[in-house]
Design a protein around this motif. Structure first.
Motif, PDB file in Angstrom:
ATOM      1  N   PHE A  62       0.881  -1.460   0.088  1.00 43.00           N
ATOM      2  CA  PHE A  62      -0.008   0.203   0.058  1.00 43.00           C
ATOM      3  C   PHE A  62       0.814   1.209   0.015  1.00 43.00           C
ATOM      4  O   PHE A  62       0.251   2.394   0.437  1.00 43.00           O
ATOM      5  N   SER A  63       2.121   1.102  -0.516  1.00 42.99           N
ATOM      6  CA  SER A  63       2.900   2.364  -0.572  1.00 42.99           C
ATOM      7  C   SER A  63       2.605   3.436  -1.762  1.00 42.99           C
ATOM      8  O   SER A  63       2.109   2.736  -2.678  1.00 42.99           O
ATOM      9  N   ASP A  64       2.878   4.549  -1.538  1.00 43.21           N
ATOM     10  CA  ASP A  64       2.799   5.417  -2.763  1.00 43.21           C
ATOM     11  C   ASP A  64       3.916   5.495  -3.507  1.00 43.21           C
ATOM     12  O   ASP A  64       4.998   6.005  -2.973  1.00 43.21           O
ATOM     13  N   ASP A  65       3.993   5.055  -4.690  1.00 47.44           N
ATOM     14  CA  ASP A  65       5.199   4.944  -5.447  1.00 47.44           C
ATOM     15  C   ASP A  65       5.959   6.403  -5.491  1.00 47.44           C
ATOM     16  O   ASP A  65       7.171   6.303  -6.007  1.00 47.44           O
ATOM     17  N   ARG A  66       5.346   7.438  -5.202  1.00 46.72           N
ATOM     18  CA  ARG A  66       5.832   8.764  -5.330  1.00 46.72           C
ATOM     19  C   ARG A  66       6.758   9.168  -4.007  1.00 46.72           C
ATOM     20  O   ARG A  66       7.505  10.170  -3.879  1.00 46.72           O
ATOM     21  N   ARG A  67       6.495   8.447  -3.095  1.00 46.73           N
ATOM     22  CA  ARG A  67       6.896   8.776  -1.508  1.00 46.73           C
ATOM     23  C   ARG A  67       7.372   7.496  -1.083  1.00 46.73           C
ATOM     24  O   ARG A  67       6.712   6.589  -1.105  1.00 46.73           O
ATOM     25  N   LYS A  68       8.479   7.735  -0.258  1.00 48.82           N
ATOM     26  CA  LYS A  68       8.784   6.651   0.674  1.00 48.82           C
ATOM     27  C   LYS A  68       7.905   6.278   1.846  1.00 48.82           C
ATOM     28  O   LYS A  68       7.335   7.360   2.597  1.00 48.82           O
ATOM     29  N   PRO A  69       7.608   4.823   1.871  1.00 48.57           N
ATOM     30  CA  PRO A  69       6.629   4.586   2.938  1.00 48.57           C
ATOM     31  C   PRO A  69       7.121   4.979   4.345  1.00 48.57           C
ATOM     32  O   PRO A  69       8.094   4.830   4.720  1.00 48.57           O
ATOM     33  N   THR A  70       6.433   5.463   5.326  1.00 50.20           N
ATOM     34  CA  THR A  70       6.514   6.000   6.548  1.00 50.20           C
ATOM     35  C   THR A  70       6.187   4.978   7.755  1.00 50.20           C
ATOM     36  O   THR A  70       5.023   4.334   7.406  1.00 50.20           O
ATOM     37  N   ASP A  71       6.853   4.831   8.884  1.00 49.68           N
ATOM     38  CA  ASP A  71       6.281   4.151   9.977  1.00 49.68           C
ATOM     39  C   ASP A  71       4.997   4.819  10.509  1.00 49.68           C
ATOM     40  O   ASP A  71       3.953   4.237  10.698  1.00 49.68           O
ATOM     41  N   SER A  72       4.871   6.112  10.434  1.00 50.72           N
ATOM     42  CA  SER A  72       3.678   6.925  10.782  1.00 50.72           C
ATOM     43  C   SER A  72       2.403   6.299  10.062  1.00 50.72           C
ATOM     44  O   SER A  72       1.367   5.996  10.478  1.00 50.72           O
ATOM     45  N   ARG A  73       2.842   6.127   8.670  1.00 54.55           N
ATOM     46  CA  ARG A  73       1.540   6.049   7.955  1.00 54.55           C
ATOM     47  C   ARG A  73       1.204   4.532   7.920  1.00 54.55           C
ATOM     48  O   ARG A  73      -0.088   4.078   8.067  1.00 54.55           O
ATOM     49  N   ALA A  74       2.186   3.622   8.196  1.00 51.64           N
ATOM     50  CA  ALA A  74       2.005   2.290   8.344  1.00 51.64           C
ATOM     51  C   ALA A  74       1.377   2.001   9.846  1.00 51.64           C
ATOM     52  O   ALA A  74       0.498   1.089   9.829  1.00 51.64           O
ATOM     53  N   ALA A  75       1.821   2.876  10.805  1.00 43.51           N
ATOM     54  CA  ALA A  75       1.057   2.742  12.285  1.00 43.51           C
ATOM     55  C   ALA A  75      -0.654   3.062  12.013  1.00 43.51           C
ATOM     56  O   ALA A  75      -1.371   2.390  12.486  1.00 43.51           O
ATOM     57  N   VAL A  76      -0.935   4.084  11.155  1.00 48.68           N
ATOM     58  CA  VAL A  76      -2.372   4.403  11.002  1.00 48.68           C
ATOM     59  C   VAL A  76      -2.943   3.375  10.230  1.00 48.68           C
ATOM     60  O   VAL A  76      -4.281   2.933  10.872  1.00 48.68           O
ATOM     61  N   MET A  77      -2.414   2.682   9.191  1.00 45.95           N
ATOM     62  CA  MET A  77      -3.162   1.660   8.485  1.00 45.95           C
ATOM     63  C   MET A  77      -3.127   0.377   9.542  1.00 45.95           C
ATOM     64  O   MET A  77      -4.445  -0.122   9.327  1.00 45.95           O
ATOM     65  N   THR A  78      -2.383  -0.310  10.344  1.00 44.75           N
ATOM     66  CA  THR A  78      -2.349  -1.320  10.970  1.00 44.75           C
ATOM     67  C   THR A  78      -2.933  -0.939  12.325  1.00 44.75           C
ATOM     68  O   THR A  78      -3.238  -2.262  12.860  1.00 44.75           O
ATOM     69  N   GLY A  79      -2.860  -0.110  12.882  1.00 48.51           N
ATOM     70  CA  GLY A  79      -3.387   0.069  14.150  1.00 48.51           C
ATOM     71  C   GLY A  79      -2.409  -0.167  15.340  1.00 48.51           C
ATOM     72  O   GLY A  79      -2.534  -0.125  16.530  1.00 48.51           O
ATOM     73  N   LEU A  80      -0.925  -0.393  14.754  1.00 41.20           N
ATOM     74  CA  LEU A  80      -0.119  -0.537  15.642  1.00 41.20           C
ATOM     75  C   LEU A  80       0.639   0.603  15.935  1.00 41.20           C
ATOM     76  O   LEU A  80       0.489   1.558  15.315  1.00 41.20           O
ATOM     77  N   THR A  81       1.456   0.828  17.032  1.00 41.10           N
ATOM     78  CA  THR A  81       2.160   2.062  17.484  1.00 41.10           C
ATOM     79  C   THR A  81       3.419   1.989  16.401  1.00 41.10           C
ATOM     80  O   THR A  81       3.743   1.134  15.946  1.00 41.10           O
TER      81      THR A  81
END
Length: 286
Positions: A50-69
């Motif tokens: 679910f990464s955006d090809d234009r931007r490097k995926p971030t831990d913050s965005r992954a945290a929002v998607m997964t519900g993890l800290t």
């Protein structure tokens, strides 16, 4: 009423998780270890699928998607980075299977009418040469021992020549290899289902997915049905293998005109299932 009681995906997931929980418990894997793997899979999917090809995926965005800290996402990401890459040595099952495929499709190891030839162990166009072409660094003796173990080949006691008895390599009595197949088969099925669920809205063509099911079959029919299903399924797979196998670059050794050099992993899985139903089983009548 809880969401998990009404959402179709949750009900489907529970049906998947119930036999999976039985498998995990039988093999001594507690919930905590399974939960750790689930976290890792969530983080990997969020960062890669679910990464955006234009931007490097971030831990913050992954945290929002997964519900993890974010701390947990970072920990799982570091664990993923420390894991061996996908280019590690191919498992024994895969290389033994490729030897069988080469024997079936490579004209150099066939008779004049296209039948896999009976091969000497050493020499030109021998079993040793077949293994050298298709198994990587496995020794011919190790491959022969493995194929003998699962009954794919037979050795003539007088001449020592090796005959292919089956076109399919199937692990026998080796739980590690069977679990490898389990991971691949279930992963492929879920990937196909995921593709088909979003195919119409994404404009993609659905992938073939069919199941034949009856739920009121007399037990005395099952042994005959099991044998019939196995023989017909094997025949179908061999027909499809005859069509697709020669297109594999590892077997053909050729690049056709317009070949981009890219590769696609594709195939077809067939599996058999049966389970006893009780008179009040909710599956009866569906």
């Amino acid at each position: 009423m809880k969401k998990t009681d009404t959402h179709p995906l949750y009900r489907a997931l529970y049906r998947i998780l119930r036999p999976l929980a039985r498998l995990l418990l039988r093999n001594g894997i507690p919930f905590s270890e399974f939960a750790e793997l689930v976290k890792r899979a969530y983080v990997e999917a969020a960062l890669e699928d679910f990464s955006d090809d234009r931007r490097k995926p971030t831990d913050s965005r992954a945290a929002v998607m997964t519900g993890l800290t974010r701390k947990e996402v970072k920990r799982q990401r570091e664990l993923l980075a420390a894991e061996p890459s996908g280019n590690q040595q191919e498992p024994r099952a895969g290389r033994a299977s490729r030897v069988v495929a080469g024997w079936v499709h490579d004209e150099a190891f066939q008779t004049g009418d296209g039948v896999p030839a009976v091969l000497p162990f050493d020499g030109a166009l021998s079993f040793t040469e077949l293994v050298r072409r298709y198994s990587g660094d496995m020794t011919p003796r190790a491959v022969l021992d493995e194929l003998l173990r699962v009954g794919v080949v037979a050795v003539d006691p007088d001449s020592g020549r090796i005959e292919l008895r089956s076109r399919a390599y199937v692990p026998a009595g080796d739980s590690a290899e069977l679990l490898q197949y389990f991971g691949e088969d279930v992963s492929d099925l879920v990937t196909t289902v995921d593709h088909n669920l979003v195919a119409s809205e994404s404009g993609r063509t659905p992938l073939f997915q069919r199941t034949l099911t009856y739920n009121n079959i007399p037990p005395e029919v099952i042994s005959r049905w099991r044998a019939h299903a196995a023989s017909q399924s094997q025949a179908l797979l061999e027909q499809l293998d005859c069509w697709l196998g020669p297109h594999d670059r590892d077997i053909s050794g050729q690049r056709r005109e317009g070949d981009t050099g890219q590769s696609v992993r594709t195939g077809l899985s067939i599996f058999y299932f049966e389970e006893p139903l009780q008179p009040d089983d909710p599956e009866r009548g569906r």
